[in-house]
Enzyme design. Structure first.
Site, PDB file in Angstrom:
ATOM      1  N   LEU A  74      38.493  63.164  46.754  1.00  0.00           N
ATOM      2  CA  LEU A  74      38.909  62.019  47.551  1.00  0.00           C
ATOM      3  C   LEU A  74      39.427  60.881  46.673  1.00  0.00           C
ATOM      4  CD1 LEU A  74      36.019  61.731  50.167  1.00  0.00           C
ATOM      5  CD2 LEU A  74      38.353  62.498  50.591  1.00  0.00           C
TER       6      LEU A  74
ATOM      7  N   GLY B  64      38.280  57.755  39.336  1.00  0.00           N
ATOM      8  CA  GLY B  64      38.360  56.479  38.658  1.00  0.00           C
ATOM      9  C   GLY B  64      37.985  56.579  37.198  1.00  0.00           C
TER      10      GLY B  64
ATOM     11  N   LYS C 140      29.808  61.243  44.935  1.00  0.00           N
ATOM     12  CA  LYS C 140      30.303  60.538  43.756  1.00  0.00           C
ATOM     13  C   LYS C 140      29.544  61.036  42.526  1.00  0.00           C
ATOM     14  CE  LYS C 140      30.748  55.810  41.909  1.00  0.00           C
ATOM     15  NZ  LYS C 140      30.627  54.375  42.259  1.00  0.00           N
TER      16      LYS C 140
ATOM     17  N   ASP D  39      31.799  43.144  43.069  1.00  0.00           N
ATOM     18  CA  ASP D  39      33.084  43.859  43.126  1.00  0.00           C
ATOM     19  C   ASP D  39      33.602  43.881  44.566  1.00  0.00           C
ATOM     20  OD1 ASP D  39      35.318  45.259  42.397  1.00  0.00           O
ATOM     21  OD2 ASP D  39      34.298  47.178  42.099  1.00  0.00           O
TER      22      ASP D  39
END
Length: 337
Positions: free
Chosen positions: A26, A29, A52, A158
């Protein structure tokens, strides 16, 4: 490829809800990759999730493992409709992983990009609604308490367009606690966290952060939704960084800013004040100011307004999924829709 739950870190973030059948990437990074996965085995698997995992070259780094563990620890404690929770954690081939619900939709970053390409502006009711929903999630995050009921002092650190998820049913959710820090556990830093262009000046210069730092970032999102341009935008990273350090309110008085209603400009001037003590003191006060702006404009802040605008303008992306909303890593890169 199946992902099985297993203990890692201090054990407090480990669950037994797997296995997960990983289907496709998906997002990828600087520190992690996010996969779409389903729980169960065989062809008839269950609900979808976003998994993740740290990149292979970082899986043995104590700092990055600790950061992901901290993200899982915090994410498991978020029980709010405007925050994406962590529902499972474990290892896959020695690589730490966390599991979050997969939600059909897009990110605010992608939506801003789509609107920009079509020269569409966000209506004031849609902009204020999204900002208020983000603030609800942030307020819950800021108020999190530990098992001993003492405040954790969490700062997201963030709040950026790629970390605001917009669901197909009008949901607005803040995600990615990879940069979050807690006053009780200490910061987990691998350089300057956050996204360039969406940080308050104190974060860029390495000064201590508190809840007012996140509120500054929400102000940046609101300005960009209302005007179609980022509050900070330079010709290069150096110019952008210089603008962020100065944190001047000049954009509110330029031709674009002056088109905003006066009460909205005053609200943004408070949210985007350079000094934290001049900003809203918490998410509740900021939300109250948003509600007042809506009242003065005679508009209602609710999901149907967002859904209707998306449908009327046909800006809903053709692709669905969690995308950058589970933003892997916390690098200092600018948003790319």
């Amino acid at each position: 490829m199946a992902l099985h739950a297993a203990h890692f870190g201090d054990g407090s973030v480990s669950f037994e809800r797997g296995p997960y059948q990983v289907e496709r990437v998906l997002g990828r990074g600087r520190t992690a990759v996010v996969h779409l996965a389903r729980r169960g085995t065989g062809r008839d698997t269950g609900e979808r999730f976003a998994v993740k995992r740290l990149l292979p070259e970082l899986r043995r780094s104590p700092d990055f493992v600790q950061m992901l563990t901290h993200e899982a620890w915090l994410g498991h404690r978020t029980t709010h409709p405007n925050l994406v929770p962590v529902v499972d954690a474990g290892e896959d081939g020695g690589s730490p992983a966390i599991v979050m619900p997969h939600v059909d939709g897009t990110t605010l970053g992608r939506l801003l990009g789509a609107a920009s390409r079509r020269a569409l502006s966000f209506p004031i009711d849609v902009s204020l609604f999204i900002a208020r929903e983000v603030l609800k999630g942030i307020g819950h995050l800021h108020d999190l308490r530990g098992p001993d009921e003492r405040p954790l002092g969490v700062v997201h650190a963030d709040v950026s367009p790629g970390n605001v998820l917009l669901g197909a049913m009008g949901e607005v959710m803040l995600t990615d606690l990879g940069s979050a820090r807690s006053a009780r556990s200490g910061p987990f830093r691998t350089g300057v966290d956050g996204k360039l262009g969406y940080m308050p000046p104190e974060q860029l210069t390495g000064l201590p952060l508190d809840r007012r730092s996140d509120l500054f970032s929400v102000g940046l999102l609101l300005y960009e939704m209302l005007t179609g341009v980022p509050f900070f935008h330079g010709v290069d990273d150096l110019d952008l960084t210089t603008q962020m350090r100065r944190a001047s309110l000049a954009p509110l008085s330029n031709p674009i800013g002056r088109r905003l209603p006066l009460d909205v400009r005053l609200l943004l001037a408070t949210a985007l004040a350079r000094e934290p003590e001049d900003r809203f003191m918490d998410a509740a006060e900021f939300s109250w100011a948003l509600d007042l702006c809506a009242l003065h404009s005679g508009i209602r802040l609710a999901r149907p307004g967002l859904i209707q605008w998306l449908r009327d303008n046909d800006v809903w992306p053709l692709q669905s999924g969690f995308h950058a909303a589970v933003s892997p890593g916390s690098g200092t890169s600018r948003r790319t829709p």
